[in-house]
Design an enzyme around this catalytic site. Sequence first.
Site, PDB file in Angstrom:
ATOM      1  N   CYS A 175     -19.877  53.793  46.575  1.00  0.00           N
ATOM      2  CA  CYS A 175     -19.923  54.621  47.784  1.00  0.00           C
ATOM      3  C   CYS A 175     -21.199  55.443  47.894  1.00  0.00           C
ATOM      4  O   CYS A 175     -21.360  56.202  48.840  1.00  0.00           O
ATOM      5  CB  CYS A 175     -18.716  55.558  47.819  1.00  0.00           C
TER       6      CYS A 175
ATOM      7  N   GLY B 170      -9.466  58.145  51.050  1.00  0.00           N
ATOM      8  CA  GLY B 170      -9.757  59.240  50.142  1.00  0.00           C
ATOM      9  C   GLY B 170     -10.772  60.221  50.684  1.00  0.00           C
ATOM     10  O   GLY B 170     -10.664  61.435  50.462  1.00  0.00           O
TER      11      GLY B 170
END
Length: 382
Positions: free
Chosen positions: A325, A74
């Site tokens: 993340c 992504g």
Amino acid sequence: MSPTDLIYLDHNATTPVYPRVLEAMLPYLRGEYGNPSSGHSLGQRAHAAVEAARAQVARLIDCTPEEVLFTSGGTEANNLALRGVCDANPDERHIVTTTVEHPAISAPCRHLEECGYRVTRVPVGADGRVDPAMVAAAMTVDTLLVTVMLAQNETGALMPVAEIARAAHARGALMHTDAAQAVGKIETRVGDLDVDLLSIAGHKLYAPKGVGALYVRRGVPLKPLLLGAGHERGLRPGTENVPHIVGLGAACELAARDLAVEAKRLTTLTEELWTLLARELPGIRRNGQPHARLPNTLNVSFDGVRGSALLAAAPEIAASTGAACHDGGERPSPVLLAMGVPEASAWGAVRLSLGRSTTTDDVRRAALALSRAYREVKARGA
């Protein structure tokens, strides 16, 4: 604690590779090791496998296979979308986004600012959603790109992407959505969303880590980030990661088959988890939109404690206090603060994200474990 004893409620961080996905990958980790660009039979079988996976991804998001580019995940898909569009359109220098995007969007936006682009960040409301009218008002005559995530990764809030896309196109701007958290959990059709670019992360929908995809509407100008050979229509050079691409295709096919049933099941389980927690701990707070959200996501503030301390006191539960993340270091979630959640409540937030393996028994055990841990942590003032 063994993996079999763990209650895994961190599916928004990553999902396990589904057994059927692994089965699809294994031949390409063993005897089918050909390079898809090779002309011999081994290479051509690898090429066919990549193209079959491209068609599987395309079916899930309802586009043509030629509009799907494979990436390493992504983050690369987002960077290719934002930076690739800007490199292809150097005369337009304005980007509109929100204050609650994933770092894979916010960091490229900061980079583009350093390169001379103007970036307008539209705030969200207390429910975690952005007002499309505010996004439209932020656009100007030189707006090149609007990028708004489809589903917020911490709260699960669904953004009004289709309405924003209509406004962007009326201004002549392109529309991108980071759909990493949405694809495989809710119906995600590029035509319904009216987007020009859409990012996918394989490990959010039971494919392995290290593979993703970018939908690029036919005719959208884009320049590559990397230079090399002509793979992926010259937009993403490098020999294709065949096993992982096959895994992503298999995961997309699985998601398309089970989407409605699984979404309904996860909605029921998520609401049961919230009901059990609220019954045991009446003072807790649910963060974000309770209805227009992902079916699997529950963000809860346990006031008076830190979320990290709460999870440490409940080792049988795998969950997180925010996005997995983000940079290291403990701090309250910037997403929750941007929603106006008081700092004390943001410190106590925990994201609980359910998945295919989650059962009713898991939910009940999790509610008991979290309630017990909260009382223990609260009693010792941690």
